[in-house]
Design a protein around this motif. Sequence first.
Motif, short mmCIF file in Angstrom:
data_model
loop_
_atom_site.label_atom_id
_atom_site.label_comp_id
_atom_site.label_asym_id
_atom_site.label_seq_id
_atom_site.Cartn_x
_atom_site.Cartn_y
_atom_site.Cartn_z
N THR A 123 -3.72 -78.31 -16.41
CA THR A 123 -3.43 -76.91 -16.71
C THR A 123 -1.95 -76.59 -16.48
N GLY A 124 -1.39 -75.84 -17.39
CA GLY A 124 0.01 -75.45 -17.28
C GLY A 124 1.00 -76.45 -17.83
N ALA A 125 0.50 -77.56 -18.37
CA ALA A 125 1.41 -78.59 -18.88
C ALA A 125 2.03 -78.19 -20.22
N GLY A 126 1.39 -77.29 -20.92
CA GLY A 126 1.93 -76.85 -22.21
C GLY A 126 1.27 -77.52 -23.40
N LYS A 127 -0.03 -77.76 -23.29
CA LYS A 127 -0.76 -78.40 -24.40
C LYS A 127 -0.74 -77.55 -25.66
N SER A 128 -0.81 -76.24 -25.50
CA SER A 128 -0.85 -75.36 -26.67
C SER A 128 0.43 -75.46 -27.49
N THR A 129 1.56 -75.59 -26.81
CA THR A 129 2.83 -75.74 -27.52
C THR A 129 2.86 -77.04 -28.31
N VAL A 130 2.39 -78.11 -27.70
CA VAL A 130 2.31 -79.40 -28.37
C VAL A 130 1.36 -79.30 -29.57
N SER A 131 0.22 -78.65 -29.39
CA SER A 131 -0.75 -78.50 -30.47
C SER A 131 -0.16 -77.73 -31.64
N ASP A 132 0.62 -76.70 -31.35
CA ASP A 132 1.24 -75.91 -32.42
C ASP A 132 2.19 -76.76 -33.25
N ILE A 133 2.90 -77.67 -32.61
CA ILE A 133 3.80 -78.57 -33.35
C ILE A 133 3.00 -79.51 -34.23
N PHE A 134 1.91 -80.04 -33.70
CA PHE A 134 1.06 -80.89 -34.52
C PHE A 134 0.53 -80.11 -35.73
N ARG A 135 0.17 -78.85 -35.53
CA ARG A 135 -0.31 -78.02 -36.65
C ARG A 135 0.77 -77.88 -37.72
N GLU A 136 2.01 -77.69 -37.28
CA GLU A 136 3.12 -77.56 -38.23
C GLU A 136 3.28 -78.84 -39.06
N LEU A 137 2.86 -79.96 -38.49
CA LEU A 137 2.97 -81.25 -39.18
C LEU A 137 1.76 -81.52 -40.08
N GLY A 138 0.81 -80.61 -40.10
CA GLY A 138 -0.33 -80.74 -40.99
C GLY A 138 -1.62 -81.19 -40.35
#
Length: 212
Positions: free
Chosen positions: A12-27
């Motif tokens: 928790t707090g590692a920033g998984k959501s930010t990483v996931s958003d980048i993956f989403r931008e990549l398709g």
Amino acid sequence: MEKFIFGITGPTGAGKSTVSDIFRELGVYVADADLVSRQVTKKGSACLYEIQNAFGDCVITTDYELDRKALAQIVFQDKTKLKILNSITHKYIKKQLENDIEKSHSAIAAVDGAVIIDSPVMDMCKCLVVVTARRDIRINRIIARDNIDIAMANKRINSQMSDAQYMQYADFVIENNGDNTALKGCVEGIYNKIKDISKTTGTQNTTPQKTQ
């Protein structure tokens, strides 16, 4: 369409959501296990009924919905009770995740979840991306995100596996300490490697790669 599914996890707090958003931008289609957990525990659901039986009426609001704050106070102070909660919710979460991913149009999909490891969701994932961050950064993120004090933030961190335990399962490791430019480049590099892995169905990269 047969899909290649990987997991995005970490403390928790590692920033998984930010990483996931980048993956989403990549398709990549990224299913949010936390969002799904809210869907499967909605008022009147079978999952909520099981939770009520396990933890009592104290975790149910006067509107017959899940009192998430009350439940968190219980499970984040007792690892045994957290395991009980996970044993109830994970089967419902997995089924909904499978349905959501099947409906997506992306050949590569991911599941973003804090407790993928040792859960039924792990069976869905051919490789695992672990997101980490320094403890002080994680504490600040948790306090800002959930509007709790530092003591509760520490309890939430302590209720989970250590970074070393997460690393044992990692195919790729991302340290997310706040440099967004470096983070984006790191995620893009990992995505390219995952695309290569996906070309061989059923294989998995077993060498953890620590990136920043």
